[in-house]
Scaffold this motif. Structure first.
Motif, PDB file in Angstrom:
ATOM      1  N   LEU A 155       1.918   2.611  12.113  1.00  0.00           N
ATOM      2  CA  LEU A 155       2.230   3.660  11.138  1.00  0.00           C
ATOM      3  C   LEU A 155       2.754   3.073   9.829  1.00  0.00           C
TER       4      LEU A 155
ATOM      5  N   ILE B  86      -0.285   1.750   7.876  1.00  0.00           N
ATOM      6  CA  ILE B  86      -1.041   2.835   7.234  1.00  0.00           C
ATOM      7  C   ILE B  86      -0.269   3.349   6.027  1.00  0.00           C
TER       8      ILE B  86
ATOM      9  N   ALA C  11      -0.759   0.897   3.213  1.00  0.00           N
ATOM     10  CA  ALA C  11      -2.102   0.983   2.628  1.00  0.00           C
ATOM     11  C   ALA C  11      -2.178   2.177   1.676  1.00  0.00           C
ATOM     12  N   PHE C  12      -1.614   3.302   2.104  1.00  0.00           N
ATOM     13  CA  PHE C  12      -1.690   4.502   1.283  1.00  0.00           C
ATOM     14  C   PHE C  12      -0.794   4.384   0.042  1.00  0.00           C
ATOM     15  N   GLU C  13       0.402   3.884   0.239  1.00  0.00           N
ATOM     16  CA  GLU C  13       1.352   3.811  -0.878  1.00  0.00           C
ATOM     17  C   GLU C  13       0.955   2.724  -1.880  1.00  0.00           C
TER      18      GLU C  13
ATOM     19  N   GLN D  31      -1.944   2.359  -2.762  1.00  0.00           N
ATOM     20  CA  GLN D  31      -3.080   2.975  -3.451  1.00  0.00           C
ATOM     21  C   GLN D  31      -4.376   2.201  -3.237  1.00  0.00           C
ATOM     22  N   TRP D  32      -4.576   1.825  -1.981  1.00  0.00           N
ATOM     23  CA  TRP D  32      -5.838   1.190  -1.628  1.00  0.00           C
ATOM     24  C   TRP D  32      -6.822   2.265  -1.231  1.00  0.00           C
ATOM     25  N   VAL D  33      -8.051   2.108  -1.668  1.00  0.00           N
ATOM     26  CA  VAL D  33      -9.085   3.073  -1.336  1.00  0.00           C
ATOM     27  C   VAL D  33     -10.154   2.365  -0.528  1.00  0.00           C
ATOM     28  N   MET D  34     -10.578   2.992   0.552  1.00  0.00           N
ATOM     29  CA  MET D  34     -11.695   2.440   1.316  1.00  0.00           C
ATOM     30  C   MET D  34     -12.973   3.044   0.774  1.00  0.00           C
TER      31      MET D  34
ATOM     32  N   PHE E  26      -6.678  -2.665   7.736  1.00  0.00           N
ATOM     33  CA  PHE E  26      -6.901  -1.210   7.814  1.00  0.00           C
ATOM     34  C   PHE E  26      -7.794  -0.762   6.659  1.00  0.00           C
ATOM     35  N   ALA E  27      -7.554  -1.348   5.471  1.00  0.00           N
ATOM     36  CA  ALA E  27      -8.301  -0.955   4.269  1.00  0.00           C
ATOM     37  C   ALA E  27      -9.519  -1.848   4.015  1.00  0.00           C
TER      38      ALA E  27
ATOM     39  N   ALA F 129       4.936   7.803   3.178  1.00  0.00           N
ATOM     40  CA  ALA F 129       4.115   8.802   3.870  1.00  0.00           C
ATOM     41  C   ALA F 129       4.403   8.874   5.367  1.00  0.00           C
TER      42      ALA F 129
END
Lengths: 591, 591
Positions: free
Chosen positions: A229, A232, A235-237, A239-242, A277-278, A394
């Motif tokens: 968690l 993840i 990765a989100f914070e 600001q990585w985009v897959m 993850f990304a 998040a």
């Protein structure tokens, strides 16, 4: 020149044992008794998935050694599998601790995943420690085995545990590669189907020792669920985009800076998992080399990197520094960025993203969220807001700033009360939930103390602003009690750093016959201005004090200023205030 | 004109009960016995966090009704809290089911969060059902209460359960608003601290009834943990970024299309939660109105929307359609996009993102990942790849394509074997893990059947390509057995759709004296070409058969073609093949 156009990249061949078989099944057999609707949270899943979806994408680039290596997700995943079998082959059992001593390099990246696949606990050790400290950690953790980069073998002088040496060559005769090859052989091509998954998502994933400026280091136990968690969240914070664009453009999306974000430090803040993850590429460097950093910024398509303010300073002050055509995001932690730092980074096209956390919180768990309306503010006003530690991630649960109305209550009766959201009242930051460690290993007393009131107590003192964002004032031990007032050494440093001739500054308490304590500032002058003040440090001191008077209340103005050539720092780039305090104590004796 | 510049937006006032008190604490009291290092996964956390970090950001815009309403995250969060207290006030207990009948509107968005706060199970009912079907669902679910939009009150003719009516006005005299105001009153300002959190993360979050083209609808039970992880997966896979730019530019980042992504359908695929996780704004429309859709595309800063291919066709064929200056991402599900569809969308600046899932999998659990090397392919080749269902989501566990070597084994002994990764052998898609429903409510037999072999068996037939991506061939009942060969109706439709004069096509099996079955195609002509073929449908039929012969094996070529003005569809925009089969069966009788 980009490493991708270099012959070393084009001609690189992984060892035969690293090549996955055709039709490898990238799936483990899950426990029979698991309901169909549940699977355990485990970061290992990220790698199996990346190898499944983007097998040929570059996962790890290790370009700046005598023997550069480059692994795709597919090859890396096979190496991780080999490592797991190798560990099992030498008798490592689920729950065993296995230590790793290495700078940023493929081996320690392997360990982040391979140890989870073997169900043993990843126990990274700081390469800057002394042999006696390493010995203590190996013993305290009960590590059964050590994976050690040859450069750091001297740290194991007093250690009797078996050691696998890594020459960091990626060549078949490297002892580490031989270890992996043995694993492959032992696997008898049972592949992922032959490795049992850990049935408990709250089992330990990692054991990280706090750097501990005082006392013995403590062993921070993290869980698989927490690591999943937290990764993840990161990765989100970050600001990585897959997206396909990301996948295509960013061959080197993540920069592991050994000084501030070594993978051995708090397991690299879970970034070694978050990058996978990304589907991002990691470029690993063994040492902090600002020249190499700039080479990769300019030629390797880097999009993100992590670093404490002190590393950021090294970056924008480097002779190679210039405005980047393509923006790069700097994830800043360790201490708050100053206005000067933010402006210098923005000038060259680096976008700061300020996060905050501790080893006990898997690295970052708060982020300074930005607001569109900040764009109209002056740099100074905006920087003050950007220096805040902000609000929770998040996937984190909650962060509060609290005090104990009755500090004499026993630990299991402690009550925590929120400070008012006034931006003034100082309390301690506490947090809880999935992004908090499970415990300190074999130290129930320290765990109980850290978990008093049902929260993890960080030891960081902060205020809560009316908008709910947290701003750290100090570590509890760094606060300066000047004439009965609480002076935040951090707030003083922020204001002093706005003096245009200062490169770095640190402030500690020094005892004072009248006021109890008064702030003393240690200052490194900016190289461009050092000459101007050469031989006139007393004059600079007056100048800085004038500067301070305009910005700080009297009790927070530094009583003493000393210009120094450098500041003592921890292995992770944090300024060692304990060392400065020792100096100050000697001064006191001389008064 | 953007709604944000409209007086209705500038002058809007939420009801007094919707205004949060100053200094509201956006945190619930967590169970005492929870370890410090664990918190339950629950999507409710997303809203508390959004209201904490971006209180003033627009969360819900409902601009196209007689009484438009606009709620910030802060106000919305208070309304959700009021709803929870209102439910508790009328006697709803943890675990109780509460039904909702509404088109996309703020009330059903409230329910997604408010029901979790009251710990009751969100039970949305499709507004296109008949009263007898609604009666069945209310009874089967044991719903204690119904929240019903006034427009759909007639659906409750046979229902004796208490009903709260919503006029969708957001005004104090709206019965739903009065219900919320009662909740606020009953709360006595205990706020979030007075609402107990659900102590079990595997408790039911939602109960969604499958639309069931045949037989009674089944009640799909989802969990809080699953909803949390599926929502995060959707946010990541939809390529949403939580950045200041995003927060600023995208006042209307998500478009809830009532036809294909109504919030009542599989709880809106968890998007109502995912949008809040990403701090995105939702624009809700009560009906599918392509003119309104284009108004928002052009003037409201929309960045993402969801829709089945049939909705996409309506979008790019609309007279207002034109090239968008700023790209919009279309998340496409329901059936695979054709080459024609992809090219038409790309022409106007809409980027397709193809995902696949079912109600039983919280909506999407696979995505067709793209690869940089696709850029050099022809549109036709690229479209074939983009039509694949792809690979599993970030937070999903695994998707396999399998067969049962021994179909006669009892359910609890079933063994599933992977089909070869040859892109040819047809098997059934199965999945398991956190993104799979918990069970069918009160139907252990159906659950056991669906979960045979330790996986959720989707009923969708597919092949596995060598790269590990899944491509659906058909629902098991849609396959056409023509001369002993398995012909995929979907594959036939894909090829027929490449005929430039076809708007939509559906293919079903029709019995044939010699071949057993043969494909029959129902075709809607493109409006621009319909006139050309008027009165010459037999000629068109020959033309289409010629087109098919060049692209399909003989057994898969349609034996019959019928031009029709429209195709029968479900409430969620899927073509009702059951209806087409009925027509075909009548034809057979006439043969």
């Amino acid at each position: 020149m980009s490493f991708a156009s270099h012959p070393a990249f084009r001609n690189f061949q992984p060892t035969p044992a690293s090549i996955p078989p055709r039709n490898v099944v990238l799936r483990q057999v899950t426990p029979k008794d698991k309901p169909v609707y549940l699977h355990n949270l485990n970061p290992l899943a990220f790698l199996l998935r990346a190898a499944q979806i983007y097998p040929n994408k570059l996962a790890i680039a290790h370009p700046d050694t005598e023997h550069p290596v480059f692994y795709s997700f597919s090859v890396w995943c096979q190496r991780v599998q080999n490592l797991a079998y190798a560990l099992i082959h030498v008798g490592i059992r689920p729950g065993d601790r296995v230590a790793v001593i290495a700078p940023n390099s493929p081996m320690i990246a392997d360990a982040h995943f391979g140890f989870l696949a073997a169900r043993c606990v990843f126990t990274p050790i700081n390469i800057r420690l002394k042999p006696t400290e390493v010995e203590y950690i190996i013993e305290h953790s009960g590590s059964k085995l050590v994976l050690c980069d040859r450069e750091y073998l001297h740290l194991l002088a007093g250690v009797r545990v078996p050691v696998i040496i890594c020459d960091d060559t990626g060549k078949p005769d490297d002892p580490y590669e031989q270890f992996l090859a043995k694993g492959r052989e032992f696997s008898a091509e049972r592949s992922w189907q032959g490795l049992e998954t850990e049935p408990d998502e709250n089992a330990a994933s990692t054991l990280c020792y706090t750097s501990g400026t005082t006392g013995r280091p403590k062993g921070v136990v993290s869980t698989l669920r927490g690591a999943y968690l937290a990764a993840i969240g990161n990765a989100f914070e970050s600001q990585w985009v897959m997206s396909p664009t990301f996948v295509k453009l960013l061959r080197s999306s993540y920069f592991q800076d050994q000084s501030i974000l070594p993978m051995f430090h708090a397991a690299g803040w879970t970034y070694p998992w978050a990058t996978v993850f990304a589907f991002a590429t990691q470029i690993t460097l063994r040492t902090v080399d600002y020249s190499l950093i700039w080479k990769h910024f300019l030629h390797s398509g880097v999009t993100h990197y992590c670093g404490a303010p002190t590393v950021q300073i090294g970056i924008f002050n480097h002779p190679k520094a210039k405005r980047l055509e393509r923006g790069i995001t700097a994830i800043i932690a360790g201490s708050a960025p100053t206005a000067h730092l933010i402006s210098e980074l923005e000038k060259i096209g680096i976008k700061p993203c300020h996060v905050y956390g501790l080893t006990e919180t898997y690295g970052p768990f708060t982020r300074c969220y930005e607001y569109p309306e900040w764009k109209t503010l002056s740099l100074e006003d905006r920087s003050k807001l950007m220096a805040r530690q902000g609000q929770t991630f998040a996937t984190a649960e909650v962060a509060r700033v609290v005090y104990q109305p009755d500090p004499d209550l026993p630990l299991d009766k402690v009550v925590l009360v929120d400070v008012p959201k006034d931006g003034k009242t100082i309390g301690e930051i506490v947090t809880k939930g999935n992004i908090v460690m499970k415990e300190y290993l074999n130290d129930p007393e320290a765990t109980k103390k850290a978990f008093r009131g049902g929260y993890f107590n960080t030891g960081d003192l902060a205020v809560m602003h009316p908008d709910g964002s947290i701003a750290i004032m100090d570590r509890s031990k760094d606060i300066i009690i000047s004439g009965g007032e609480n002076a935040s050494s951090l707030a003083i440093e922020q204001e002093l750093a706005s003096h245009p001739h200062i490169l770095e500054v640190s402030v500690v308490a020094r005892s004072h016959p009248k006021w109890g304590e008064r702030p003393m500032a240690f200052v490194i002058l900016h190289p461009q201005h050092a000459e101007k003040w050469a031989g006139r440090h007393a004059e600079f001191e007056r100048d800085l004090k004038e500067h301070a008077k305009k910005r700080l209340p009297g009790f927070a103005c530094p009583e003493w200023v000393e210009v120094v050539p450098e500041l003592p720092k921890t292995s992770t780039g944090k300024i060692l205030k304990t060392e400065l305090r020792k100096r100050v104590n000697n001064m006191k004796a001389k008064l």
